[in-house]
Design a protein around this motif. Structure first.
Motif, PDB file in Angstrom:
ATOM      1  N   ARG A 106       0.813  -1.210   0.000  1.00 56.40           N
ATOM      2  CA  ARG A 106       0.000   0.000   0.000  1.00 56.40           C
ATOM      3  C   ARG A 106       0.850   1.265   0.000  1.00 56.40           C
ATOM      4  NH1 ARG A 106      -2.116   3.375   3.916  1.00 56.40           N
ATOM      5  NH2 ARG A 106      -4.056   4.376   3.318  1.00 56.40           N
ATOM      6  N   GLU A 107       1.717   1.422   0.982  1.00 54.84           N
ATOM      7  CA  GLU A 107       2.482   2.661   1.113  1.00 54.84           C
ATOM      8  C   GLU A 107       3.388   2.896  -0.082  1.00 54.84           C
ATOM      9  OE1 GLU A 107       5.669   4.766   4.106  1.00 54.84           O
ATOM     10  OE2 GLU A 107       4.355   3.217   4.917  1.00 54.84           O
ATOM     11  N   TRP A 108       4.080   1.865  -0.521  1.00 54.33           N
ATOM     12  CA  TRP A 108       5.008   2.033  -1.647  1.00 54.33           C
ATOM     13  C   TRP A 108       4.235   2.392  -2.915  1.00 54.33           C
ATOM     14  CZ3 TRP A 108       6.886   1.289  -6.354  1.00 54.33           C
ATOM     15  CH2 TRP A 108       8.237   1.584  -6.558  1.00 54.33           C
ATOM     16  N   ALA A 109       3.149   1.713  -3.131  1.00 49.99           N
ATOM     17  CA  ALA A 109       2.343   1.993  -4.326  1.00 49.99           C
ATOM     18  C   ALA A 109       1.802   3.418  -4.300  1.00 49.99           C
ATOM     19  CB  ALA A 109       1.197   0.988  -4.432  1.00 49.99           C
ATOM     20  N   ILE A 110       1.353   3.865  -3.151  1.00 44.54           N
ATOM     21  CA  ILE A 110       0.843   5.234  -3.026  1.00 44.54           C
ATOM     22  C   ILE A 110       1.938   6.243  -3.340  1.00 44.54           C
ATOM     23  CG2 ILE A 110       0.045   6.971  -1.359  1.00 44.54           C
ATOM     24  CD1 ILE A 110      -1.492   4.632   0.019  1.00 44.54           C
ATOM     25  N   ARG A 111       3.104   6.077  -2.725  1.00 46.91           N
ATOM     26  CA  ARG A 111       4.208   7.026  -2.955  1.00 46.91           C
ATOM     27  C   ARG A 111       4.623   7.045  -4.411  1.00 46.91           C
ATOM     28  NH1 ARG A 111       6.944   4.869   1.804  1.00 46.91           N
ATOM     29  NH2 ARG A 111       8.196   3.721   0.305  1.00 46.91           N
ATOM     30  N   THR A 112       4.710   5.872  -5.028  1.00 44.54           N
ATOM     31  CA  THR A 112       5.147   5.805  -6.424  1.00 44.54           C
ATOM     32  C   THR A 112       4.126   6.465  -7.341  1.00 44.54           C
ATOM     33  OG1 THR A 112       6.407   3.807  -5.967  1.00 44.54           O
ATOM     34  CG2 THR A 112       5.854   4.245  -8.273  1.00 44.54           C
ATOM     35  N   ARG A 113       2.871   6.188  -7.126  1.00 43.38           N
ATOM     36  CA  ARG A 113       1.828   6.818  -7.957  1.00 43.38           C
ATOM     37  C   ARG A 113       1.832   8.330  -7.776  1.00 43.38           C
ATOM     38  NH1 ARG A 113      -2.094   2.007  -6.429  1.00 43.38           N
ATOM     39  NH2 ARG A 113      -1.812   0.699  -8.246  1.00 43.38           N
ATOM     40  N   LEU A 114       2.017   8.782  -6.544  1.00 43.53           N
ATOM     41  CA  LEU A 114       2.068  10.218  -6.283  1.00 43.53           C
ATOM     42  C   LEU A 114       3.260  10.862  -6.984  1.00 43.53           C
ATOM     43  CD1 LEU A 114       1.186  10.290  -2.490  1.00 43.53           C
ATOM     44  CD2 LEU A 114      -0.140  11.352  -4.327  1.00 43.53           C
ATOM     45  N   ALA A 115       4.411  10.203  -6.899  1.00 42.61           N
ATOM     46  CA  ALA A 115       5.622  10.759  -7.519  1.00 42.61           C
ATOM     47  C   ALA A 115       5.465  10.887  -9.024  1.00 42.61           C
ATOM     48  CB  ALA A 115       6.832   9.898  -7.176  1.00 42.61           C
ATOM     49  N   MET A 116       4.732   9.969  -9.635  1.00 36.29           N
ATOM     50  CA  MET A 116       4.515  10.039 -11.074  1.00 36.29           C
ATOM     51  C   MET A 116       3.682  11.260 -11.465  1.00 36.29           C
ATOM     52  SD  MET A 116       3.813   6.174 -12.352  1.00 36.29           S
ATOM     53  CE  MET A 116       4.047   4.871 -11.179  1.00 36.29           C
ATOM     54  N   ARG A 117       2.882  11.763 -10.526  1.00 37.56           N
ATOM     55  CA  ARG A 117       1.977  12.874 -10.834  1.00 37.56           C
ATOM     56  C   ARG A 117       2.440  14.229 -10.304  1.00 37.56           C
ATOM     57  NH1 ARG A 117      -2.154   9.137  -8.897  1.00 37.56           N
ATOM     58  NH2 ARG A 117      -2.274  10.432  -7.054  1.00 37.56           N
ATOM     59  N   HIS A 118       3.398  14.247  -9.379  1.00 36.21           N
ATOM     60  CA  HIS A 118       3.786  15.505  -8.728  1.00 36.21           C
ATOM     61  C   HIS A 118       5.282  15.759  -8.909  1.00 36.21           C
ATOM     62  CE1 HIS A 118      -0.111  15.975  -6.820  1.00 36.21           C
ATOM     63  NE2 HIS A 118      -0.081  14.672  -6.630  1.00 36.21           N
ATOM     64  N   PRO A 119       5.631  16.739  -9.722  1.00 34.77           N
ATOM     65  CA  PRO A 119       7.044  17.016 -10.012  1.00 34.77           C
ATOM     66  C   PRO A 119       7.904  17.273  -8.774  1.00 34.77           C
ATOM     67  CG  PRO A 119       5.632  18.236 -11.513  1.00 34.77           C
ATOM     68  CD  PRO A 119       4.733  17.604 -10.488  1.00 34.77           C
ATOM     69  N   SER A 120       7.375  17.979  -7.769  1.00 35.54           N
ATOM     70  CA  SER A 120       8.200  18.265  -6.585  1.00 35.54           C
ATOM     71  C   SER A 120       8.509  16.988  -5.813  1.00 35.54           C
ATOM     72  CB  SER A 120       7.506  19.275  -5.666  1.00 35.54           C
ATOM     73  OG  SER A 120       6.311  18.735  -5.129  1.00 35.54           O
ATOM     74  N   LEU A 122       8.550  13.905  -7.194  1.00 32.35           N
ATOM     75  CA  LEU A 122       9.435  13.123  -8.049  1.00 32.35           C
ATOM     76  C   LEU A 122      10.869  13.620  -7.940  1.00 32.35           C
ATOM     77  CD1 LEU A 122       9.840  10.901 -10.141  1.00 32.35           C
ATOM     78  CD2 LEU A 122       9.251  12.577 -11.911  1.00 32.35           C
ATOM     79  N   ALA A 123      11.053  14.930  -7.920  1.00 37.99           N
ATOM     80  CA  ALA A 123      12.403  15.496  -7.802  1.00 37.99           C
ATOM     81  C   ALA A 123      13.052  15.056  -6.494  1.00 37.99           C
ATOM     82  CB  ALA A 123      12.345  17.020  -7.880  1.00 37.99           C
ATOM     83  N   ARG A 124      12.303  15.094  -5.412  1.00 37.47           N
ATOM     84  CA  ARG A 124      12.853  14.684  -4.113  1.00 37.47           C
ATOM     85  C   ARG A 124      13.157  13.194  -4.110  1.00 37.47           C
ATOM     86  NH1 ARG A 124      16.160  14.722  -0.924  1.00 37.47           N
ATOM     87  NH2 ARG A 124      15.818  14.539   1.291  1.00 37.47           N
ATOM     88  N   GLN A 125      12.280  12.406  -4.716  1.00 38.56           N
ATOM     89  CA  GLN A 125      12.496  10.966  -4.770  1.00 38.56           C
ATOM     90  C   GLN A 125      13.731  10.639  -5.610  1.00 38.56           C
ATOM     91  OE1 GLN A 125       9.474   8.437  -6.712  1.00 38.56           O
ATOM     92  NE2 GLN A 125       9.364   7.335  -4.758  1.00 38.56           N
ATOM     93  N   LEU A 126      13.913  11.341  -6.719  1.00 39.68           N
ATOM     94  CA  LEU A 126      15.096  11.117  -7.561  1.00 39.68           C
ATOM     95  C   LEU A 126      16.370  11.496  -6.829  1.00 39.68           C
ATOM     96  CD1 LEU A 126      13.752  12.299 -11.033  1.00 39.68           C
ATOM     97  CD2 LEU A 126      14.241   9.949 -10.298  1.00 39.68           C
ATOM     98  N   ALA A 127      16.330  12.551  -6.037  1.00 42.50           N
ATOM     99  CA  ALA A 127      17.497  12.929  -5.228  1.00 42.50           C
ATOM    100  C   ALA A 127      17.815  11.831  -4.214  1.00 42.50           C
ATOM    101  CB  ALA A 127      17.246  14.262  -4.527  1.00 42.50           C
ATOM    102  N   ASN A 128      16.784  11.272  -3.595  1.00 44.81           N
ATOM    103  CA  ASN A 128      16.994  10.161  -2.655  1.00 44.81           C
ATOM    104  C   ASN A 128      17.622   8.966  -3.363  1.00 44.81           C
ATOM    105  OD1 ASN A 128      15.816  11.630  -0.606  1.00 44.81           O
ATOM    106  ND2 ASN A 128      13.870  10.560  -0.682  1.00 44.81           N
ATOM    107  N   HIS A 129      17.142   8.669  -4.565  1.00 45.91           N
ATOM    108  CA  HIS A 129      17.661   7.525  -5.313  1.00 45.91           C
ATOM    109  C   HIS A 129      19.110   7.758  -5.731  1.00 45.91           C
ATOM    110  CE1 HIS A 129      13.375   5.982  -6.436  1.00 45.91           C
ATOM    111  NE2 HIS A 129      13.636   5.920  -5.158  1.00 45.91           N
ATOM    112  N   ALA A 130      19.480   8.995  -6.051  1.00 42.60           N
ATOM    113  CA  ALA A 130      20.874   9.301  -6.396  1.00 42.60           C
ATOM    114  C   ALA A 130      21.781   9.058  -5.193  1.00 42.60           C
ATOM    115  CB  ALA A 130      20.995  10.736  -6.893  1.00 42.60           C
ATOM    116  N   THR A 131      21.318   9.435  -4.016  1.00 47.06           N
ATOM    117  CA  THR A 131      22.093   9.186  -2.793  1.00 47.06           C
ATOM    118  C   THR A 131      22.222   7.693  -2.548  1.00 47.06           C
ATOM    119  OG1 THR A 131      21.370  11.275  -1.825  1.00 47.06           O
ATOM    120  CG2 THR A 131      22.164   9.592  -0.296  1.00 47.06           C
TER     121      THR A 131
END
Length: 196
Positions: A106-120, A122-131
């Motif tokens: 549930r939580e992971w799916a919600i966050r991923t779907r949200l990131a696909m729709r919200h640029p801010s 997604l940007a934060r998530q991509l920064a986390n993934h780079a780290t």
């Protein structure tokens, strides 16, 4: 003295977790665009100022659980036997991690779907993934001798994380029909095949 420091850290962690959960709950109920930091602070029972002591914004609060899981995954890779080759160590670490952590459904799916729709977000998530990619590359590099190719840990970490992202996206697109571990295994198998 040590016990008071330990208690203080546990209280801080409990506050971070409460803010994260409040952010997730409010986002599910009202949509990410309609959630304010003030509303999150109220829902978590803290002041706006206290919120700012823990998170820079609602994006950070929403992604906190994911960040903790990333740190745990890197720690799990580092704890694998030193003589284990890098790719098997990464695969074993994600399998071991999956057994310790509750299914992401549930939580992971919600966050991923949200990131696909919200640029801010997604940007934060991509920064986390780079780290995470950098930290995993360091963990992989520690498994090889200095004479080995310095680029390989970077490529392995990037390939591994790309595999996880692809697997999680497939899992969501399949509407959570299979266990996440099945999808991850399928994608990691494919990534391990030679491209030549």
């Amino acid at each position: 003295m040590e016990s008071s420091v330990g208690l203080r850290e546990r209280k801080k962690e409990a506050t971070r977790q409460a803010v994260h959960e409040a952010t997730l709950r409010l986002t599910v109920e009202h949509g990410f665009d309609h959630v304010t930091v003030e509303a999150v602070a109220d829902a978590a029972g803290i002041s706006r100022r206290t919120f700012s002591n823990y998170f820079t914004g609602k994006e950070d609060a929403l992604l906190y659980g994911e960040e903790q899981q990333m740190r745990d995954l890197v720690r799990t890779v580092r704890e694998r036997p030193a003589d284990e080759p890098a790719w098997p160590a990464l695969r074993a670490a994600v399998a071991e991690f999956g057994k310790r952590v509750a299914p992401p459904e549930r939580e992971w799916a919600i966050r991923t779907r949200l990131a696909m729709r919200h640029p801010s977000l997604l940007a934060r998530q991509l920064a986390n993934h780079a780290t995470l990619e950098r930290d995993l590359a360091e963990a992989v590099a520690s498994r090889q001798s200095p004479a080995e190719n310095a680029v390989r840990p970077l490529v392995l970490a990037a390939a591994f994380l790309s595999s996880l992202r692809i697997a999680m996206r497939m899992w969501i697109e399949e509407d959570l029909a299979r266990e996440p571990s099945q999808v991850i295994g399928e994608i990691l198998d494919e990534m391990a095949r030679s491209f030549e």
